[in-house]
Motif scaffolding. Structure first.
Motif, short mmCIF file in Angstrom:
data_model
loop_
_atom_site.label_atom_id
_atom_site.label_comp_id
_atom_site.label_asym_id
_atom_site.label_seq_id
_atom_site.Cartn_x
_atom_site.Cartn_y
_atom_site.Cartn_z
N LEU A 160 3.38 9.67 4.05
CA LEU A 160 3.88 10.87 3.18
C LEU A 160 4.15 10.88 2.36
O LEU A 160 4.10 11.66 0.83
N LEU A 161 5.33 10.48 1.73
CA LEU A 161 6.16 9.89 1.31
C LEU A 161 5.29 9.85 -0.23
O LEU A 161 5.31 9.35 -1.20
N ALA A 162 5.06 7.77 0.30
CA ALA A 162 4.92 7.03 -1.08
C ALA A 162 3.62 7.36 -1.42
O ALA A 162 3.25 7.59 -2.47
N ALA A 163 2.89 8.24 -0.56
CA ALA A 163 1.52 9.03 -1.84
C ALA A 163 1.76 10.07 -2.33
O ALA A 163 1.18 10.11 -3.10
N PHE A 164 2.61 11.14 -2.09
CA PHE A 164 3.25 11.82 -2.53
C PHE A 164 3.96 11.01 -4.19
O PHE A 164 3.95 12.18 -4.82
N CYS A 165 4.84 10.36 -3.79
CA CYS A 165 5.13 9.56 -4.61
C CYS A 165 4.14 8.44 -5.68
O CYS A 165 4.01 7.91 -6.86
N GLY A 166 3.09 8.68 -4.79
CA GLY A 166 1.93 7.91 -5.58
C GLY A 166 2.33 6.26 -5.70
O GLY A 166 1.41 5.24 -6.33
N GLU A 167 3.55 5.42 -4.43
CA GLU A 167 3.53 4.92 -4.14
C GLU A 167 2.52 3.82 -3.04
O GLU A 167 1.98 4.43 -2.24
N HIS A 168 2.93 2.56 -2.77
CA HIS A 168 2.05 1.92 -1.85
C HIS A 168 3.13 1.52 -0.08
O HIS A 168 4.33 1.51 -0.90
N LEU A 169 2.80 0.98 0.30
CA LEU A 169 3.31 1.01 1.65
C LEU A 169 2.60 0.02 2.38
O LEU A 169 1.60 -0.66 2.15
N LEU A 170 3.93 -1.54 3.07
CA LEU A 170 3.39 -2.31 3.82
C LEU A 170 3.90 -1.92 5.35
O LEU A 170 5.32 -1.45 5.30
N LEU A 171 3.22 -2.14 5.85
CA LEU A 171 3.99 -2.00 7.78
C LEU A 171 3.64 -3.45 7.81
O LEU A 171 2.83 -3.66 8.25
N LEU A 172 4.88 -3.58 8.63
CA LEU A 172 5.16 -4.89 9.67
C LEU A 172 4.99 -4.62 10.76
O LEU A 172 5.73 -3.75 11.05
N GLY A 173 3.79 -5.45 11.59
CA GLY A 173 4.24 -5.22 13.35
C GLY A 173 3.09 -5.27 13.77
O GLY A 173 2.07 -5.44 13.03
N PRO A 174 2.92 -5.68 15.51
CA PRO A 174 1.91 -5.69 15.63
C PRO A 174 0.25 -5.50 15.70
O PRO A 174 0.69 -3.51 15.11
N PRO A 175 -0.24 -5.60 16.23
CA PRO A 175 -1.78 -4.57 16.70
C PRO A 175 -1.73 -3.72 17.63
O PRO A 175 -0.25 -3.73 18.56
N GLY A 176 -2.16 -2.30 16.74
CA GLY A 176 -2.12 -0.98 18.73
C GLY A 176 -1.18 -0.75 18.50
O GLY A 176 -0.03 0.28 19.27
N THR A 177 -0.10 -0.65 16.99
CA THR A 177 1.05 0.26 17.10
C THR A 177 1.02 1.91 16.06
O THR A 177 1.56 2.39 14.93
N ALA A 178 -0.64 1.73 15.97
CA ALA A 178 -1.64 3.41 15.44
C ALA A 178 -1.58 3.27 14.32
O ALA A 178 -1.04 4.06 13.05
N LYS A 179 -1.31 2.60 13.21
CA LYS A 179 -0.84 1.76 11.39
C LYS A 179 -2.46 2.91 10.59
O LYS A 179 -1.92 3.38 10.31
#
Length: 616
Positions: A160-179
């Motif tokens: 939510l903070l990334a969208a609020f700032c207009g920035e982008h987000l990288l999620l590192l992790g295995p599949p199946g973790t609700a990304k």
């Protein structure tokens, strides 16, 4: 003569058999050793037995004879080793008996500490009315994003903070973790007209999968344009899985979309309404051609599977049939608590927020730390991080960026997975110290200053009135340091962008720094003030006793401290403290038992090292 007197007085009794007496007669040298170890014959008789060495003939029933001797002790022989602690003060008729004095002094100092803490309890942190209302809606939006999910509070807040700032987000992790589920729920923040785009990339993916197919009509007219409807150039929120498998043809167009929000479609450059690009990957990029894209993703999070402690809750949610589905957030009747207008207002307000000097020092020290680890932080990333912290401070109702806001840098500045945890650990300790420099915390600097004052007291080079004035000034400085750290703890408890676990970690780190640093120093100041007011004649002896216990050495906290003796000769105190935990525990235990209380170089070195451990 001494031996004859002892033997004559020591008649066989049930407490001392005859063989004991024969053994006593045959060891003249042993008696001389014991005689030389008698602490002092001028003390009261009632306390004489308690202060005799364990191996002294007093244990054999000859205390009256020994107490009656008032002559000079015999020639001084080498004393046998004993494990009993020896007092560091010279005992005499006017010496301070610390065992009978320290307890009342401690009680009085602790009572003063308690009264001060009650009178200066941190008040609730107030916020402006309109921004406190915004803070409440931010927390409601976080609840909507993480509804039905387990251990995803941090991910929901950062997304939510990334969208609020207009920035982008990288999620590192295995599949199946609700990304992807979290990214899909974020669409409601943009509004009813928002477009969500999702794609999984492979090494064989082509640009048409992201930017749309070529227009056949355009080709007929000799124009190389794409049909972008429903694709990334027209998306408000996008989720791209395995982003680092993109080839160079995709990357070139992605860079302009991510950074400038424009897309070159044939001869035209069109505006892209992308609010936030959520990328996912199992690993960080390893090739230089991906570094440009990687640097443009401001936030970086490692998403881990649900822990064993929360596995039962996950299973209960699944078994109850309420497992969150992909469209669960879209089916809500109530509107999303936040909108793009809120974000625009926050960005305008963030421009009025200033960075405190302590925050600027955090940025400097963080870059220096990462540089020492062979990591480079770009100027663009530092600028984006500063603007993000300004927005965070404004939404929390403040006009300045505080140290507690810098905890979010733990998800911004690191580059490699191997460096993530060390950097986060360093940042947590740095924020807990709150120092202008990481090598000299306020507690350590104040401890050095107080140690110098104690040295003057011990050598009686300061008058009582002057000591009272200096202690008062020192007390105010330490109290100010305590109040500032407690204020940061209060700000952390009301922070809307930090997950509860992250809040508690930093609050505990600050509390540990307070207990081992500023509060311990304030208690020591109160002890000195109590001795000065109630026992001014014994102040020097008291200071000498505290110094002999390894407390408050007079060292300059800015100078590097190294071992000059022993097995660690040549190594710095910090190196040994970090890499030889067993040695640290051993010397602390030995010092507490009374060892290393003499004036030998090794004793002074050990006391200085233990004091360094306490000041960390």
């Amino acid at each position: 003569m001494l031996l004859q007197s002892l033997v004559a007085a020591a008649a066989p009794t049930p407490a001392m058999p005859a063989f004991r007496l024969r053994k006593l007669r045959g060891k003249k040298a042993q008696l001389l050793h014991w005689r030389s170890e008698i602490p002092d014959l001028s003390v009261p008789k009632s306390r004489f037995a308690a202060r005799c060495p364990a191996r002294c003939p007093a244990a054999l029933g000859v205390i009256p004879v020994l107490y009656g001797l008032r002559t000079q002790p015999p020639r001084r022989l080498r004393r046998p080793r004993t494990r009993q602690p020896r007092p560091s003060l010279r005992r005499g008729a006017s010496a301070l008996d610390t065992r009978s004095v320290e307890a009342p002094i401690d009680l009085a100092a602790q009572e003063r500490m308690r009264r001060w803490c009650e009178e200066n309890a941190p008040a609730p942190v107030g916020t402006a009315r309109e921004r406190s209302e915004l803070r409440g809606r931010i927390l409601e939006a976080v609840d909507v994003l993480e509804a039905g999910l387990v251990e995803r509070s941090l991910e929901a807040r950062i997304l939510l903070l990334a969208a609020f700032c207009g920035e982008h987000l990288l999620l590192l992790g295995p599949p199946g973790t609700a990304k992807s589920l979290l990214a899909r729920r974020l669409v409601r923040f943009v509004g009813s007209d928002a477009v969500f785009f999702e794609r999984l990339l492979t090494r064989f993916s082509v640009p048409e999968e992201l930017f749309g197919p070529l227009s056949l009509k355009g080709l007929e007219n000799d124009q190389y344009v794409r049909q972008t409807t429903g694709y990334l150039p027209e998306a408000s929120i996008a989720f791209v899985d395995e982003i680092f498998k993109a080839n160079s043809a995709i990357l070139n167009s992605l860079l302009s979309i991510v950074n400038e929000r424009v897309f070159d479609n044939g001869p035209d450059r069109v505006w892209v309404p992308l609010r936030c690009l959520v990328c996912a990957s199992n690993e960080v990029p390893e090739t230089e051609e991906l570094d440009a894209l990687y640097d443009r993703l401001l936030f970086r999070l490692v998403v881990r599977p649900v822990s064993d402690a929360a596995l039962g809750e996950l299973l209960r949610v699944t078994r109850a049939g309420v497992e969150p589905r992909a469209d669960a957030a879209d089916s809500e009747v109530t509107p999303f608590p936040l909108s793009l207008e809120d974000a625009a207002q926050a960005l305008r307000g963030a421009a009025t927020v200033t960075l405190r000097e302590e925050v600027v020092e955090i940025f400097k020290d963080a870059r220096s730390y990462l540089t020492s680890k062979k990591e480079v932080v770009s100027d663009r990333r530092l600028g984006q991080a500063a603007r993000m912290l300004q927005l965070v401070a404004w939404t929390c109702g403040r006009r300045e960026v505080e140290l507690c806001d810098c905890a979010l840098l733990a998800h911004v500045l690191w580059s490699t997975l191997d460096l993530m945890q060390p950097f986060q650990h360093w940042l947590r300790g740095r924020l807990a110290r709150g120092a202008p420099r990481p090598a000299a915390s306020p507690a350590r600097a104040l401890r050095g200053l107080l140690g110098g004052l104690v040295e003057r007291v011990e050598s009686e080079r300061i008058e009582l009135d002057e000591l009272g004035k200096e202690l008062k000034v020192f007390e105010e400085v330490v109290q100010k340091e305590i109040l500032e750290k407690e204020r940061q703890q209060a700000l952390l408890r009301e922070h809307c962008w930090l997950a509860p676990a992250q809040q508690e970690e930093l609050i505990e780190a600050i509390e540990e720094e307070l207990e081992q640093g500023s509060r311990a120093l304030l208690l020591e100041v109160y002890r000195l003030e109590e001795v000065r007011e109630s026992m001014p004649g014994e102040l020097a002896n008291y200071a000498r006793e505290r110094r002999s216990q390894g407390e408050l050495p007079a060292t300059d906290p800015t100078e590097p401290q190294t071992f000059k003796l022993g097995k660690h000769k040549g190594r710095s105190f910090s190196d040994v403290a970090e890499n030889d935990v067993d040695y640290c525990r051993m010397v602390e235990r030995k010092l507490a038992e009374g060892s290393f209380s003499g004036d030998a170089p090794l004793d002074r070195q050990v006391r200085a090292f233990v004091a360094y451990l306490k000041s960390r």
